[in-house]
Scaffold this active site. Structure first.
Site, PDB file in Angstrom:
ATOM      1  CB  CYS A 282      -1.018   0.037   1.135  1.00 45.64           C
ATOM      2  SG  CYS A 282      -1.023  -1.350   2.226  1.00 45.64           S
ATOM      3  CD  GLN A 329      -0.742  -8.760  -0.041  1.00 38.46           C
ATOM      4  OE1 GLN A 329      -0.212  -7.679  -0.240  1.00 38.46           O
ATOM      5  NE2 GLN A 329      -1.531  -8.998   0.986  1.00 38.46           N
ATOM      6  CG  ASP A 331      -2.204  -5.208  -2.643  1.00 40.21           C
ATOM      7  OD1 ASP A 331      -3.401  -5.088  -2.344  1.00 40.21           O
ATOM      8  OD2 ASP A 331      -1.273  -4.895  -1.885  1.00 40.21           O
ATOM      9  CG  HIS A 333      -3.941  -0.126  -2.564  1.00 35.89           C
ATOM     10  ND1 HIS A 333      -2.837  -0.838  -2.961  1.00 35.89           N
ATOM     11  CD2 HIS A 333      -4.194  -0.482  -1.275  1.00 35.89           C
ATOM     12  CE1 HIS A 333      -2.406  -1.576  -1.940  1.00 35.89           C
ATOM     13  NE2 HIS A 333      -3.214  -1.393  -0.914  1.00 35.89           N
ATOM     14  CE  LYS A 413     -11.605  -8.625   8.283  1.00 35.32           C
ATOM     15  NZ  LYS A 413     -10.425  -9.470   8.421  1.00 35.32           N
ATOM     16  CG  HIS A 459      -6.031  -1.914   1.657  1.00 39.11           C
ATOM     17  ND1 HIS A 459      -4.681  -1.681   1.612  1.00 39.11           N
ATOM     18  CD2 HIS A 459      -6.501  -1.130   2.639  1.00 39.11           C
ATOM     19  CE1 HIS A 459      -4.358  -0.800   2.545  1.00 39.11           C
ATOM     20  NE2 HIS A 459      -5.441  -0.448   3.187  1.00 39.11           N
TER      21      HIS A 459
END
Length: 584
Positions: A282, A329, A331, A333, A413, A459
RNA sequence: GCCACCGUAGCUCAGGGGUAGAGCAGCUGUUUCGUAAACAGCAGGUCGAGGGUUCGAAUCCCCCCGGUGGCUCCA
C-alpha cells in the site's frame, strides 16, 4: 451463494454424531483417569468429525498410550453403561471437583442463574452441559488420531495441556468412509502433488516458507497472471510496479513499524539508512497517488500490482503454499470519492465472483466485518463505508454473514471464502476500507467545490496470495488442471521409434497454434508412456502409430480414460483451442 | 514461539551399538511394442548438521536445522 439448508434427516444425524463424539470424549477421559489417576481434566468437546479432550498430566502422552487408552475405551463401550445426568448446586459441584482445578475454573465462569449439570457413566463424573447418548454402546466406532499440545483456554500465556484427538461415528462403515475421505484429501495434498507433478518446491538451502516455482508451476502461474492482468485492464485498473524494500521513514509514516513490526523482518543498512522488506504494497501505491495533485475528476484511481511481500511467520505455522514467508498478493488500491465507493465495491465483488468462478469455484461464503471497539476514522465515514458494503452486496444479490466488530481498526471489510471440490473452505478475497493511511500520508484531491478533500481508500486482493491460491487450486483439481491451465495440454505418444518424426510434426503443428505439447520420445512401451501421462494428469494423450501417420491423425485418449478414436490433427487442435478459450 | 512425532539414495521406505539395504526413478544395453509399469546390467548414501558417550554410533545422549500434526498467531 446461499448456504445450503440441511434436511431434517441430516440434522438428526448431525445431532446423533454430536452426542456420540461428546460421549466418546467422556469415555476417553474416564480411560485416561484409569490409566493416569493424577490427570487433571480441562475440556473435551465434540468437534467436526470427532472430539478431543485436554489433560494436564505428569508426562506427555505417547503413541503407545493411545493404543492403551483405546483398549480401555473399548471395554467401557462393550460394558454398555448408561450416561446419567444430575443437576448440582454451585457448592456441591465445587466440592465434587475439588481436585480438578480446571473444572473449578469453569464452574467459576458459569453465571449464577445457570444450572450446573454433570454426566456420569461407570462412576466417571464430568462437569457437562450434555447432551450425550443414552449408553456407551452407542459409540459404535471410534479411533484416537493424534496427540497435540494445547494451551489452556487457547491462551499461550497459560499452561500447555496435552490434547488427544479422536474421531467417532455411528457405525464402522461411517468411520471407514471418514478414513477414506482423509486418504482422498491426502492424495490431493498440494505439497505431495507439488512434488509429484514437479510444480514447486522449498529448499533447506533457501529457507522455510520461501517458494521455488518450477517450470510447470510457473507456467500455470503465468497463465493465471496473464488472465488476471487482462481482466484488470478491462475493468479500468492500471498496472504499477513497486520496489521490494523501502526506507524506515516510509514504514513509520504508514504505521507499519508501530502496528506490524513483529511481522516485519529486521532492517538492512543502505548508506546508513534503514530499509525494510515490504510486508505490504500500500505505501508504494500511495506514492503513485501523491506524486501529483489529484482532481475529483481523476477519481476513481485503481492501481494494481502482483506485489511480492515478506512477512515473518512463526516457524510452527508454515504450511506448504498455504502459509509462507514470502508471497505475492494480487493487490489493488482504489482511491475514490465517497459518492463513488458503492459502485466501486459492486465492481470489486462482481469481479471477484467472475474470477473465482473461472477457476472452478462456485460456492462462496461472504462475511462483512464491522467497526471494532478500537478504531480510527470518523464515525460518519465508518457508517458510510459499511453501508456501501451492505448495499453493494445487496445489489449483487449476495447472502452474507455479519461479523459485528470484526473489522480492522482502520476500516470495515468484506471477506469471501471459497469451497473446494471436497467441501473445505478457504479465505481468498478480501476488500478493506482504510481510513488510516489516507490520513497518515495526507492524501487529498481538489473537489468541485474548490476545497481539498480526503479520498476513500480501499485495499483489495482477489486471489489473496498467489501462492496460497495456487495451493488451493492444486487441491481443488487434485492436480488435474483444466486444459486452459494444464502445464502440458497434450502428450504425443509415438508407439515405436519410427513414429517419432511424425509425433514431432504433430507437436510442431499444435505448438505453432499456441498449445503446450510434449512428445514422449523415451525408449518405453506405449503402455508405460500412457501410464506416465495419466499420472502427470495430462488432459490429452495423442497416440501415433502407423495408422495415424497414414491418416494424418492422432488417436486421442483423455485422462478420464475415454478413448475418442483417431481424429484429424486439425480437429484435436480445434477441440483443445475451444477448451482454452472457454477456460475449461 | 510452544507440545508431540519424524529426518537413511531423487521418491517411498526397511535396518535400531560391530562402519548400509529394497522397490521405483536415473544411466547403459537389448527390445520397436496399439491404450495405466518390457528385460538385463550399472551407478547412486559424510544415514539432516555439530558435539558427546563408547574400543566402535545411522543406531544411545545433548544441541541446532528442517519437516509433519496440533496450539497460539494471521493487517
Amino acid at each position: 451463494m446461499p448456504v445450503k439448508q440441511k434436511t431434517d434427516e441430516e440434522l438428526r444425524i448431525d445431532d446423533q454424531r454430536h452426542r456420540i463424539r461428546h460421549s466418546a470424549a467422556h469415555i476417553m477421559a474416564e480411560a485416561v483417569l484409569k490409566l493416569f489417576p493424577e490427570a487433571k481434566f480441562a475440556i473435551g468437546p465434540a468437534i467436526e468429525d470427532g472430539f478431543y479432550y485436554d489433560f494436564a498430566v505428569e508426562r506427555p502422552f505417547t503413541p503407545e498410550d493411545l493404543a492403551t487408552i483405546e483398549d480401555a475405551m473399548r471395554e467401557t463401550i462393550a460394558a454398555d453403561v448408561a450416561f446419567e445426568t444430575a443437576e448440582l448446586s454451585r457448592g456441591e459441584s465445587q466440592e465434587l471437583f475439588a481436585e480438578q482445578p480446571f473444572k473449578l475454573e469453569i464452574i467459576g465462569g458459569i453465571p449464577d442463574d445457570e444450572a450446573i449439570s454433570t454426566y456420569t457413566h461407570e462412576g466417571f463424573v464430568d462437569l457437562c452441559r450434555g447432551p450425550h447418548v443414552a449408553s456407551t454402546a452407542e459409540v459404535a466406532a471410534f479411533k484416537l488420531v493424534s496427540i497435540a499440545g494445547a494451551y489452556w483456554r487457547g491462551d499461550e500465556r497459560n499452561q500447555m495441556l496435552q490434547r488427544i484427538y479422536g474421531t467417532a461415528w455411528e457405525s464402522q462403515e461411517a468411520l471407514e468412509e471418514h478414513l477414506r475421505r482423509l486418504e482422498e484429501a491426502e492424495k490431493r495434498d498440494h505439497r505431495r502433488l507439488g512434488r509429484e507433478l514437479d510444480l514447486f518446491s522449498t529448499s533447506d538451502q533457501v529457507g522455510p516458507g520461501l517458494i521455488i516455482w518450477h517450470p510447470k508451476g510457473a507456467r500455470i502461474r503465468s497463465i493465471m497472471e496473464r488472465f488476471w492482468l487482462d481482466e484488470h485492464l478491462k475493468r479500468g485498473y492500471e498496472l504499477v510496479y513497486s520496489p521490494h524494500i523501502g526506507k524506515a521513514t516510509l514504514w513509520e509514516t504508514s504505521g507499519h513499524l508501530e502496528f506490524f513490526r513483529e511481522s516485519m523482518y529486521d532492517p538492512m543498512d543502505v548508506d546508513g539508512q534503514e530499509y525494510f522488506a515490504k510486508p505490504m504494497n500500500c505505501p508504494f501505491h500511495i506514492q503513485v497517488y501523491t506524486s501529483t495533485t489529484r482532481s475529483y475528476r481523476d477519481l476513481p484511481i485503481r492501481l494494481t500490482e502482483m506485489g511480492t511481500v515478506y512477512r515473518y511467520e512463526r516457524g510452527g505455522v508454515l504450511h506448504g503454499l498455504m502459509r509462507v514467508r514470502g508471497f505475492t498478493q494480487d493487490d489493488a488500491h482504489i482511491f475514490c470519492r465517497p459518492d463513488q465507493v458503492e459502485d466501486e465495491i459492486v465492481g470489486v465483488v462482481e469481479f471477484a465472483f467472475d474470477l473465482l468462478r473461472t477457476f472452478g469455484f462456485d460456492e462462496f461464503d461472504v462475511y462483512l466485518a464491522t467497526k471494532p471497539e478500537k478504531a480510527v476514522g470518523a464515525d460518519a465515514d465508518w457508517e458510510h463505508a459499511t453501508a456501501s458494503l451492505r448495499n453493494a452486496l445487496d445489489r449483487v444479490g449476495v447472502d452474507y454473514e455479519v461479523d459485528e466488530g470484526g473489522g480492522a481498526f482502520y476500516g470495515p471489510k468484506l471477506d469471501i471464502k471459497i469451497r473446494d471440490a471436497i467441501g473445505r473452505s478457504w479465505q481468498c478475497t478480501t476488500v478493506q476500507f482504510d481510513f488510516n493511511l489516507p490520513e497518515r500520508f495526507d492524501m487529498k484531491y481538489d473537489g468541485a467545490d474548490g476545497a481539498e478533500h480526503r479520498p476513500y481508500m480501499v485495499h483489495r486482493a482477489l486471489f489473496g496470495s498467489l501462492e496460497r491460491f495456487f495451493g488451493v487450486l492444486i487441491e481443488h483439481y487434485g492436480g488435474a488442471f483444466p486444459t486452459w491451465l494444464a502445464p502440458v495440454q497434450a502428450e504425443v505418444i509415438p508407439i515405436a521409434d519410427r513414429h517419432i518424426p511424425y509425433a514431432e510434426e504433430v507437436r510442431d503443428q499444435l505448438v505453432a497454434a499456441g498449445l503446450r505439447v510434449h512428445v514422449d520420445a523415451r525408449n518405453e512401451r506405449m503402455n508405460a508412456k500412457i501410464r506416465d501421462a495419466q499420472l502427470q494428469k495430462v488432459p490429452y494423450m495423442l497416440v501415433v502409430g502407423d495408422r495415424e501417420a497414414e491418416a494424418n491423425g492422432v488417436a486421442v485418449r483423455l485422462r478420464s480414460g475415454e478413448d475418442l478414436g483417431t481424429l484429424p490433427v486439425a480437429d484435436v487442435l480445434a477441440r483443445i483451442q475451444a477448451e482454452v478459450s472457454a477456460r475449461t
